[in-house]
Design a protein around this motif. Structure first.
Motif, PDB file in Angstrom:
ATOM      1  N   THR A 124      46.223  34.777  50.175  1.00 49.37           N
ATOM      2  CA  THR A 124      46.802  35.356  49.491  1.00 49.37           C
ATOM      3  C   THR A 124      47.315  36.996  49.266  1.00 49.37           C
ATOM      4  OG1 THR A 124      46.241  33.488  47.667  1.00 49.37           O
ATOM      5  CG2 THR A 124      46.698  36.416  47.236  1.00 49.37           C
ATOM      6  N   TRP A 125      46.393  37.350  50.079  1.00 52.73           N
ATOM      7  CA  TRP A 125      45.939  38.779  49.963  1.00 52.73           C
ATOM      8  C   TRP A 125      46.800  39.850  50.962  1.00 52.73           C
ATOM      9  CZ3 TRP A 125      44.377  42.545  47.244  1.00 52.73           C
ATOM     10  CH2 TRP A 125      44.039  43.741  47.830  1.00 52.73           C
ATOM     11  N   TYR A 126      47.345  38.755  52.456  1.00 48.38           N
ATOM     12  CA  TYR A 126      48.063  39.002  52.837  1.00 48.38           C
ATOM     13  C   TYR A 126      49.772  38.618  52.715  1.00 48.38           C
ATOM     14  CZ  TYR A 126      51.102  38.218  56.870  1.00 48.38           C
ATOM     15  OH  TYR A 126      51.831  37.778  58.438  1.00 48.38           O
ATOM     16  N   SER A 127      49.779  38.198  52.194  1.00 52.90           N
ATOM     17  CA  SER A 127      50.949  38.071  51.408  1.00 52.90           C
ATOM     18  C   SER A 127      51.625  38.399  50.596  1.00 52.90           C
ATOM     19  CB  SER A 127      51.136  36.280  50.764  1.00 52.90           C
ATOM     20  OG  SER A 127      51.190  35.532  51.532  1.00 52.90           O
ATOM     21  N   LEU A 128      50.415  39.572  49.575  1.00 55.38           N
ATOM     22  CA  LEU A 128      50.477  40.151  48.548  1.00 55.38           C
ATOM     23  C   LEU A 128      50.993  41.829  49.613  1.00 55.38           C
ATOM     24  CD1 LEU A 128      48.407  40.435  45.912  1.00 55.38           C
ATOM     25  CD2 LEU A 128      50.124  39.957  46.104  1.00 55.38           C
ATOM     26  N   SER A 129      50.848  41.706  50.730  1.00 52.64           N
ATOM     27  CA  SER A 129      50.928  43.603  51.532  1.00 52.64           C
ATOM     28  C   SER A 129      52.303  42.794  51.754  1.00 52.64           C
ATOM     29  CB  SER A 129      50.680  42.951  52.765  1.00 52.64           C
ATOM     30  OG  SER A 129      50.668  42.185  53.353  1.00 52.64           O
ATOM     31  N   TYR A 130      53.453  42.577  51.627  1.00 58.74           N
ATOM     32  CA  TYR A 130      54.510  42.356  51.639  1.00 58.74           C
ATOM     33  C   TYR A 130      55.439  43.071  50.553  1.00 58.74           C
ATOM     34  CZ  TYR A 130      54.059  40.568  56.649  1.00 58.74           C
ATOM     35  OH  TYR A 130      54.384  40.474  57.716  1.00 58.74           O
ATOM     36  N   ILE A 131      54.830  43.245  48.617  1.00 60.26           N
ATOM     37  CA  ILE A 131      55.129  42.980  47.880  1.00 60.26           C
ATOM     38  C   ILE A 131      55.026  44.152  47.512  1.00 60.26           C
ATOM     39  CG2 ILE A 131      55.040  42.106  45.497  1.00 60.26           C
ATOM     40  CD1 ILE A 131      54.964  39.711  46.326  1.00 60.26           C
ATOM     41  N   PRO A 132      55.635  44.894  47.434  1.00 58.78           N
ATOM     42  CA  PRO A 132      55.965  46.934  47.656  1.00 58.78           C
ATOM     43  C   PRO A 132      54.701  46.749  46.088  1.00 58.78           C
ATOM     44  CG  PRO A 132      57.613  46.495  47.054  1.00 58.78           C
ATOM     45  CD  PRO A 132      57.070  45.121  47.351  1.00 58.78           C
ATOM     46  N   PHE A 133      53.479  47.379  45.700  1.00 55.76           N
ATOM     47  CA  PHE A 133      52.667  48.231  45.143  1.00 55.76           C
ATOM     48  C   PHE A 133      51.900  46.568  44.541  1.00 55.76           C
ATOM     49  CE2 PHE A 133      55.733  51.343  44.508  1.00 55.76           C
ATOM     50  CZ  PHE A 133      55.082  52.329  44.956  1.00 55.76           C
ATOM     51  N   ALA A 134      51.937  45.657  44.911  1.00 54.83           N
ATOM     52  CA  ALA A 134      51.091  44.420  44.793  1.00 54.83           C
ATOM     53  C   ALA A 134      50.304  43.808  44.994  1.00 54.83           C
ATOM     54  CB  ALA A 134      51.900  43.217  45.946  1.00 54.83           C
ATOM     55  N   ARG A 135      49.350  44.663  46.321  1.00 56.85           N
ATOM     56  CA  ARG A 135      47.711  45.024  46.286  1.00 56.85           C
ATOM     57  C   ARG A 135      46.636  45.653  44.936  1.00 56.85           C
ATOM     58  NH1 ARG A 135      46.544  45.469  52.806  1.00 56.85           N
ATOM     59  NH2 ARG A 135      47.203  43.059  52.856  1.00 56.85           N
ATOM     60  N   ASP A 136      47.731  46.798  44.883  1.00 54.79           N
ATOM     61  CA  ASP A 136      47.545  47.775  43.529  1.00 54.79           C
ATOM     62  C   ASP A 136      47.371  47.534  42.562  1.00 54.79           C
ATOM     63  OD1 ASP A 136      47.436  49.599  45.898  1.00 54.79           O
ATOM     64  OD2 ASP A 136      49.257  50.806  45.723  1.00 54.79           O
ATOM     65  N   ALA A 137      48.319  46.452  42.306  1.00 54.77           N
ATOM     66  CA  ALA A 137      48.439  45.856  40.610  1.00 54.77           C
ATOM     67  C   ALA A 137      47.547  44.485  40.815  1.00 54.77           C
ATOM     68  CB  ALA A 137      49.459  45.235  40.391  1.00 54.77           C
ATOM     69  N   VAL A 138      47.025  44.081  42.269  1.00 53.65           N
ATOM     70  CA  VAL A 138      45.778  43.331  41.894  1.00 53.65           C
ATOM     71  C   VAL A 138      44.378  43.788  41.721  1.00 53.65           C
ATOM     72  CG1 VAL A 138      44.654  41.467  42.973  1.00 53.65           C
ATOM     73  CG2 VAL A 138      47.160  41.446  42.890  1.00 53.65           C
ATOM     74  N   ILE A 139      44.406  45.020  42.352  1.00 51.00           N
ATOM     75  CA  ILE A 139      43.065  45.964  42.411  1.00 51.00           C
ATOM     76  C   ILE A 139      42.804  46.862  40.814  1.00 51.00           C
ATOM     77  CG2 ILE A 139      41.847  47.295  43.114  1.00 51.00           C
ATOM     78  CD1 ILE A 139      43.416  47.156  45.871  1.00 51.00           C
ATOM     79  N   LYS A 140      43.914  46.855  40.303  1.00 47.35           N
ATOM     80  CA  LYS A 140      43.701  47.380  39.065  1.00 47.35           C
ATOM     81  C   LYS A 140      43.304  46.386  38.141  1.00 47.35           C
ATOM     82  CE  LYS A 140      46.514  51.431  39.746  1.00 47.35           C
ATOM     83  NZ  LYS A 140      47.502  52.079  39.114  1.00 47.35           N
ATOM     84  N   CYS A 141      43.867  45.298  38.039  1.00 46.06           N
ATOM     85  CA  CYS A 141      43.779  43.734  36.903  1.00 46.06           C
ATOM     86  C   CYS A 141      42.667  43.746  37.003  1.00 46.06           C
ATOM     87  CB  CYS A 141      44.650  42.878  37.192  1.00 46.06           C
ATOM     88  SG  CYS A 141      44.359  41.058  36.619  1.00 46.06           S
ATOM     89  N   PHE A 142      41.464  43.412  38.407  1.00 46.30           N
ATOM     90  CA  PHE A 142      39.980  42.942  38.623  1.00 46.30           C
ATOM     91  C   PHE A 142      39.486  44.095  38.050  1.00 46.30           C
ATOM     92  CE2 PHE A 142      41.953  39.570  41.385  1.00 46.30           C
ATOM     93  CZ  PHE A 142      41.087  38.228  40.963  1.00 46.30           C
ATOM     94  N   THR A 143      39.301  44.832  38.200  1.00 47.40           N
ATOM     95  CA  THR A 143      38.776  46.699  37.616  1.00 47.40           C
ATOM     96  C   THR A 143      38.492  46.677  36.207  1.00 47.40           C
ATOM     97  OG1 THR A 143      40.846  47.634  38.842  1.00 47.40           O
ATOM     98  CG2 THR A 143      38.910  47.473  40.483  1.00 47.40           C
ATOM     99  N   SER A 144      39.837  46.030  35.658  1.00 46.38           N
ATOM    100  CA  SER A 144      39.632  46.248  34.457  1.00 46.38           C
ATOM    101  C   SER A 144      39.283  45.225  34.054  1.00 46.38           C
ATOM    102  CB  SER A 144      41.634  47.063  33.939  1.00 46.38           C
ATOM    103  OG  SER A 144      41.504  45.320  34.248  1.00 46.38           O
ATOM    104  N   CYS A 145      39.270  43.924  34.620  1.00 47.07           N
ATOM    105  CA  CYS A 145      38.679  42.371  34.134  1.00 47.07           C
ATOM    106  C   CYS A 145      36.794  42.802  34.167  1.00 47.07           C
ATOM    107  CB  CYS A 145      38.617  41.341  34.842  1.00 47.07           C
ATOM    108  SG  CYS A 145      40.327  40.769  34.715  1.00 47.07           S
ATOM    109  N   LEU A 146      36.555  43.903  35.346  1.00 47.59           N
ATOM    110  CA  LEU A 146      35.259  43.356  35.411  1.00 47.59           C
ATOM    111  C   LEU A 146      34.833  44.363  34.844  1.00 47.59           C
ATOM    112  CD1 LEU A 146      35.116  42.758  39.370  1.00 47.59           C
ATOM    113  CD2 LEU A 146      34.465  41.390  37.487  1.00 47.59           C
ATOM    114  N   SER A 147      35.788  45.809  34.264  1.00 45.84           N
ATOM    115  CA  SER A 147      34.977  46.586  33.942  1.00 45.84           C
ATOM    116  C   SER A 147      34.527  46.654  32.344  1.00 45.84           C
ATOM    117  CB  SER A 147      35.507  48.293  33.502  1.00 45.84           C
ATOM    118  OG  SER A 147      36.856  48.326  33.651  1.00 45.84           O
TER     119      SER A 147
END
Length: 147
Positions: A124-147
């Motif tokens: 999944t992480w590898y596949s997200l690397s082909y979508i522009p800004f997808a990894r950044d969006a996933v990281i922001k989503c998880f950090t907002s859920c965890l904080s």
């Protein structure tokens, strides 16, 4: 020993039950038990190592699965020569062996499941690397859920 006791007490002609007959016929000396334990355990280790070596052959995954499984079964079965299968099953859940039993019984399935999940997450992480800004969006989503 039981047979000798029956002969000495005069009850030699009593008919034995099937279980007693099987146990009398299958008793092995301690030396024989240790020898067969060593043979079975060494065979199990050899098959496991051979199976692991098959991983580097082209299309050797099936051979790996077969030989590694046979090796594990042989190594586990070897312990039955030391005490007998019924006594072995009873003793494997004692407090001194409980953790090792849980790891052995659950560990392989649990580890296989863990690695499947990790492989899915890596893909999944590898596949997200082909979508522009997808990894950044996933990281922001998880950090907002965890904080």
């Amino acid at each position: 020993m039981e047979k000798l006791r029956r002969v000495l007490s005069g009850h030699e002609d009593e008919e034995q039950g099937l279980t007693a007959q099987v146990l009398d016929a299958s008793t092995l000396s301690f030396g024989t038990r240790v020898k067969w334990f060593a043979i079975c355990f060494a065979t199990g280790i050899f098959c496991s190592i051979l199976g692991t070596a098959f991983l580097w052959l082209p299309s050797g995954l099936k051979l790996f699965a077969v030989f590694y499984t046979i090796g594990n079964i042989a190594a586990l079965a070897s312990t039955c020569f030391l005490m007998g299968p019924v006594k072995q099953l009873k003793k494997m859940f004692e407090s001194t062996r409980l953790i090792a039993t849980i790891v052995m019984l659950w560990g392989k399935k649990g580890l296989a499941l863990l690695f499947c999940v990790l492989q899915f997450l890596a893909m999944t992480w590898y596949s997200l690397s082909y979508i522009p800004f997808a990894r950044d969006a996933v990281i922001k989503c998880f950090t907002s859920c965890l904080s």
